[in-house]
Design an enzyme around this catalytic site. Structure first.
Site, PDB file in Angstrom:
ATOM      1  N   THR A   1     132.648  30.089  19.239  1.00  0.00           N
ATOM      2  CA  THR A   1     131.729  30.506  18.164  1.00  0.00           C
ATOM      3  C   THR A   1     132.447  30.390  16.824  1.00  0.00           C
ATOM      4  O   THR A   1     133.519  30.971  16.631  1.00  0.00           O
ATOM      5  CB  THR A   1     131.232  31.940  18.427  1.00  0.00           C
ATOM      6  OG1 THR A   1     130.488  31.922  19.640  1.00  0.00           O
ATOM      7  CG2 THR A   1     130.345  32.438  17.303  1.00  0.00           C
TER       8      THR A   1
ATOM      9  N   LYS B   1     129.789  26.437  18.832  1.00  0.00           N
ATOM     10  CA  LYS B   1     128.536  27.201  18.678  1.00  0.00           C
ATOM     11  C   LYS B   1     128.461  27.750  17.261  1.00  0.00           C
ATOM     12  O   LYS B   1     129.363  28.485  16.833  1.00  0.00           O
ATOM     13  CB  LYS B   1     128.493  28.355  19.679  1.00  0.00           C
ATOM     14  CG  LYS B   1     127.288  29.273  19.508  1.00  0.00           C
ATOM     15  CD  LYS B   1     127.223  30.315  20.611  1.00  0.00           C
ATOM     16  CE  LYS B   1     126.009  31.204  20.448  1.00  0.00           C
ATOM     17  NZ  LYS B   1     126.178  32.229  19.414  1.00  0.00           N
TER      18      LYS B   1
ATOM     19  N   TYR C   1     135.911  33.758  21.019  1.00  0.00           N
ATOM     20  CA  TYR C   1     136.203  34.008  19.604  1.00  0.00           C
ATOM     21  C   TYR C   1     137.707  33.834  19.441  1.00  0.00           C
ATOM     22  O   TYR C   1     138.473  34.259  20.313  1.00  0.00           O
ATOM     23  CB  TYR C   1     135.855  35.450  19.219  1.00  0.00           C
ATOM     24  CG  TYR C   1     134.397  35.733  18.985  1.00  0.00           C
ATOM     25  CD1 TYR C   1     133.668  35.054  18.011  1.00  0.00           C
ATOM     26  CD2 TYR C   1     133.741  36.724  19.711  1.00  0.00           C
ATOM     27  CE1 TYR C   1     132.328  35.337  17.786  1.00  0.00           C
ATOM     28  CE2 TYR C   1     132.404  37.018  19.483  1.00  0.00           C
ATOM     29  CZ  TYR C   1     131.700  36.324  18.519  1.00  0.00           C
ATOM     30  OH  TYR C   1     130.384  36.616  18.291  1.00  0.00           O
TER      31      TYR C   1
ATOM     32  N   HIS D   1     123.565  32.114  14.717  1.00  0.00           N
ATOM     33  CA  HIS D   1     123.844  33.399  15.361  1.00  0.00           C
ATOM     34  C   HIS D   1     122.586  34.282  15.387  1.00  0.00           C
ATOM     35  O   HIS D   1     122.640  35.504  15.249  1.00  0.00           O
ATOM     36  CB  HIS D   1     124.972  34.125  14.628  1.00  0.00           C
ATOM     37  CG  HIS D   1     125.926  34.885  15.506  1.00  0.00           C
ATOM     38  ND1 HIS D   1     127.144  34.400  15.904  1.00  0.00           N
ATOM     39  CD2 HIS D   1     125.840  36.114  16.080  1.00  0.00           C
ATOM     40  CE1 HIS D   1     127.765  35.301  16.662  1.00  0.00           C
ATOM     41  NE2 HIS D   1     126.975  36.344  16.792  1.00  0.00           N
TER      42      HIS D   1
ATOM     43  N   SER E   1     129.883  36.553  26.741  1.00  0.00           N
ATOM     44  CA  SER E   1     130.553  36.783  25.459  1.00  0.00           C
ATOM     45  C   SER E   1     131.980  37.284  25.673  1.00  0.00           C
ATOM     46  O   SER E   1     132.251  38.030  26.614  1.00  0.00           O
ATOM     47  CB  SER E   1     129.754  37.832  24.679  1.00  0.00           C
ATOM     48  OG  SER E   1     130.506  38.322  23.604  1.00  0.00           O
TER      49      SER E   1
HETATM   50  C1  LIG Z   1     122.745  41.728  20.376  1.00  0.00           C
HETATM   51  C2  LIG Z   1     123.328  40.350  20.191  1.00  0.00           C
HETATM   52  C3  LIG Z   1     124.679  40.160  20.447  1.00  0.00           C
HETATM   53  C4  LIG Z   1     125.232  38.881  20.272  1.00  0.00           C
HETATM   54  N1  LIG Z   1     126.560  38.692  20.585  1.00  0.00           N
HETATM   55  C5  LIG Z   1     127.095  37.458  20.468  1.00  0.00           C
HETATM   56  C6  LIG Z   1     128.443  37.216  20.852  1.00  0.00           C
HETATM   57  O1  LIG Z   1     129.141  38.106  21.309  1.00  0.00           O
HETATM   58  N2  LIG Z   1     128.924  35.959  20.695  1.00  0.00           N
HETATM   59  C7  LIG Z   1     128.158  34.926  20.201  1.00  0.00           C
HETATM   60  O2  LIG Z   1     128.629  33.796  20.067  1.00  0.00           O
HETATM   61  N3  LIG Z   1     126.875  35.133  19.845  1.00  0.00           N
HETATM   62  C8  LIG Z   1     126.325  36.358  19.974  1.00  0.00           C
HETATM   63  N4  LIG Z   1     125.015  36.544  19.647  1.00  0.00           N
HETATM   64  C9  LIG Z   1     124.194  35.399  19.173  1.00  0.00           C
HETATM   65  C10 LIG Z   1     123.562  34.672  20.345  1.00  0.00           C
HETATM   66  O3  LIG Z   1     124.521  33.998  21.120  1.00  0.00           O
HETATM   67  C11 LIG Z   1     122.547  33.625  19.873  1.00  0.00           C
HETATM   68  O4  LIG Z   1     123.183  32.751  18.974  1.00  0.00           O
HETATM   69  C12 LIG Z   1     121.319  34.197  19.206  1.00  0.00           C
HETATM   70  O5  LIG Z   1     120.905  35.382  19.864  1.00  0.00           O
HETATM   71  C13 LIG Z   1     120.202  33.164  19.238  1.00  0.00           C
HETATM   72  O6  LIG Z   1     119.078  33.598  18.546  1.00  0.00           O
HETATM   73  P1  LIG Z   1     117.852  34.356  19.241  1.00  0.00           P
HETATM   74  O7  LIG Z   1     118.318  35.769  19.456  1.00  0.00           O
HETATM   75  O8  LIG Z   1     116.769  34.231  18.245  1.00  0.00           O
HETATM   76  O9  LIG Z   1     117.548  33.666  20.542  1.00  0.00           O
HETATM   77  C14 LIG Z   1     124.428  37.804  19.812  1.00  0.00           C
HETATM   78  C15 LIG Z   1     123.070  38.016  19.581  1.00  0.00           C
HETATM   79  C16 LIG Z   1     122.516  39.266  19.777  1.00  0.00           C
HETATM   80  C17 LIG Z   1     121.043  39.448  19.536  1.00  0.00           C
END
Ligand SMILES: Cc1cc2nc3c(=O)[nH]c(=O)nc-3n(C[C@H](O)[C@H](O)[C@H](O)COP(=O)(O)O)c2cc1C
Length: 384
Positions: free
Chosen positions: A158, A255, A132, A279, A109
């Site tokens: 994203t 994404k 981002y 997300h 990330s």
């Molecule tokens: C704690 C946390 C932090 C996340 N941070 C980011 C991030 O910094 N950038 C991003 O594109 N997605 C972020 N996501 C989303 C994940 O990339 C992903 O899309 C999502 O976790 C997928 O769903 P799942 O948790 O059910 O597997 C985050 C998700 C979680 C749970």
């Protein structure tokens, strides 16, 4: 309960809940508003059933696939997630090393607590950087340049986070970044002394990729939500995305694509992949689950662009169902973060081992020798 009692993602979640202060656990576990989409993301896999073929000689099977030009040993990789240092003192290095050991891809990330260069030094394995677009466009250019120099294999932009989702659990638990003791959260930190001591005594929390470039980034004493709302650029548009594709010049995903129209436009701007994602239910509550939307997007663009299913994956059968509908691979976030909170690098290795062995066993039971054998003839949707 400890790591040896964890047999599936649900067990890692239980252990993480036990080991992490509640603001931290709920930051991982929570979604936006009423969390309807969060729940739906996983439930959606239950609307259909797999149809196995028997007597197929499955003595040798191949789980590997290729994403972003990189071969991975099984069709599941780590989604980009922010701030690993909060969930375990080893930070991103745990996920990077576990992914390499298991032969899959790590995604990093923008909001990592380890820098692009540090991650590159930690692994020669497949790695994807998640971008981002900040209001300061120089910052975006600089991140892309650094990823090129550091040998990242792919980039994903994203596009579903122009403002922060409404995460009400975080308001209730008093979640802030870096964690601060408030009256509400004090008890929870006191009840988790191992986490709290590790947090205080080991390396300092920092958003390592942006620390040198924005004053706000270097001294985030606000919530991550404030940072998103202040620094991410809501004017981001297709021209900006196309600029990033060209500037990067390699495998590139959008994404957070959910509509067929946007998936088609991703092709027009030169992207090589789309990650169908909401997300993890953390942004627009009430949006459709990625799995529900997958078949229509594959039918529209699957022969021209890699389609990756991101969201809700907790079981090997979920991966098989997504591949049967035409996804090239799946990615997951919360599941490996629970494992990180539960047991650092070993926790992530274990959750990846469990998922890999579920996928392998399920493919054998399906009579599939390789991921290519998973197709629409292997899946049926229930009426109503
Ligand atoms: C704690 C946390 C932090 C996340 N941070 C980011 C991030 O910094 N950038 C991003 O594109 N997605 C972020 N996501 C989303 C994940 O990339 C992903 O899309 C999502 O976790 C997928 O769903 P799942 O948790 O059910 O597997 C985050 C998700 C979680 C749970």
């Amino acid at each position: 309960m400890n790591l040896k009692d964890c047999h599936n993602v649900g067990d890692f979640k239980k252990l993480a809940k036990k080991k992490l202060p509640s603001p931290i656990f709920h930051y991982i576990d929570g979604g936006s508003d009423d969390e309807v989409t969060l729940k739906r993301n996983t439930d959606s896999f239950n609307n259909c059933d797999l149809i196995p073929n028997v007597l197929s000689d499955v003595s040798n099977i191949d789980l590997s696939t290729t994403v972003f030009g990189q071969k991975i040993n099984f069709p599941l990789f780590l989604s980009p997630t922010a701030m690993h240092r909060l969930y375990h003192h080893s930070g991103e290095s745990a996920a990077v090393k576990a992914a390499e050991k298991m032969g899959t891809m790590f995604s990093m990330s923008t909001m990592s607590t380890t820098s692009i260069e540090e991650v590159s030094n930690l692994t020669g394995g497949p790695k994807l950087f998640q971008l981002y677009i900040h209001r300061d466009r120089g910052l975006t250019d600089n991140l892309i340049e650094r990823c090129k120099n550091a040998g990242f294999h792919g980039l994903c932009l994203t596009v579903d986070t122009v403002v922060a989702g409404n995460r009400e659990r975080d308001y209730r638990t008093g979640f802030s970044t870096p964690p601060r003791l408030t009256l509400g959260s004090l008890l929870s930190f006191a009840l988790h002394p191992t986490w709290s001591l590790n947090y205080l005594l080991r390396g300092k929390f920092k958003l390592a990729n942006i620390i040198h470039m924005t004053e706000k980034g270097s001294s985030i004493d606000k919530t991550i939500m404030d940072y998103i709302n202040e620094q991410f650029d809501p004017s981001m548009n297709w021209k900006d995305a196309e600029y990033c594709v060209k500037k990067w010049g390699g495998p590139f995903a959008l994404k957070g694509v959910m509509s067929i129209e946007d998936a088609k436009r991703a092709i027009d701007i030169g992207a090589s992949a789309v990650m169908i994602s909401n997300h993890g239910g953390r942004q627009l509550d009430g949006s459709r689950a990625p799995f529900d939307q997958l078949a229509e997007i594959v039918d529209a663009v699957g022969d021209k662009i890699e389609v990756i299913l991101d969201g809700g994956v907790r079981r090997g059968t979920h991966v098989l169902k997504a591949l049967a509908l035409g996804a090239k691979a799946c990615s997951f976030g919360k599941a490996y973060l629970y494992a990180l909170g539960a047991g650092g690098q070993r926790g992530i290795e274990m959750v990846l081992e469990k998922m890999k062995s579920e996928i392998e066993r399920d493919m054998i039971l399906m009579g599939c020798k390789s991921v290519k054998d998973l197709n629409r003839s292997k899946i049926t949707f229930r009426k109503n």
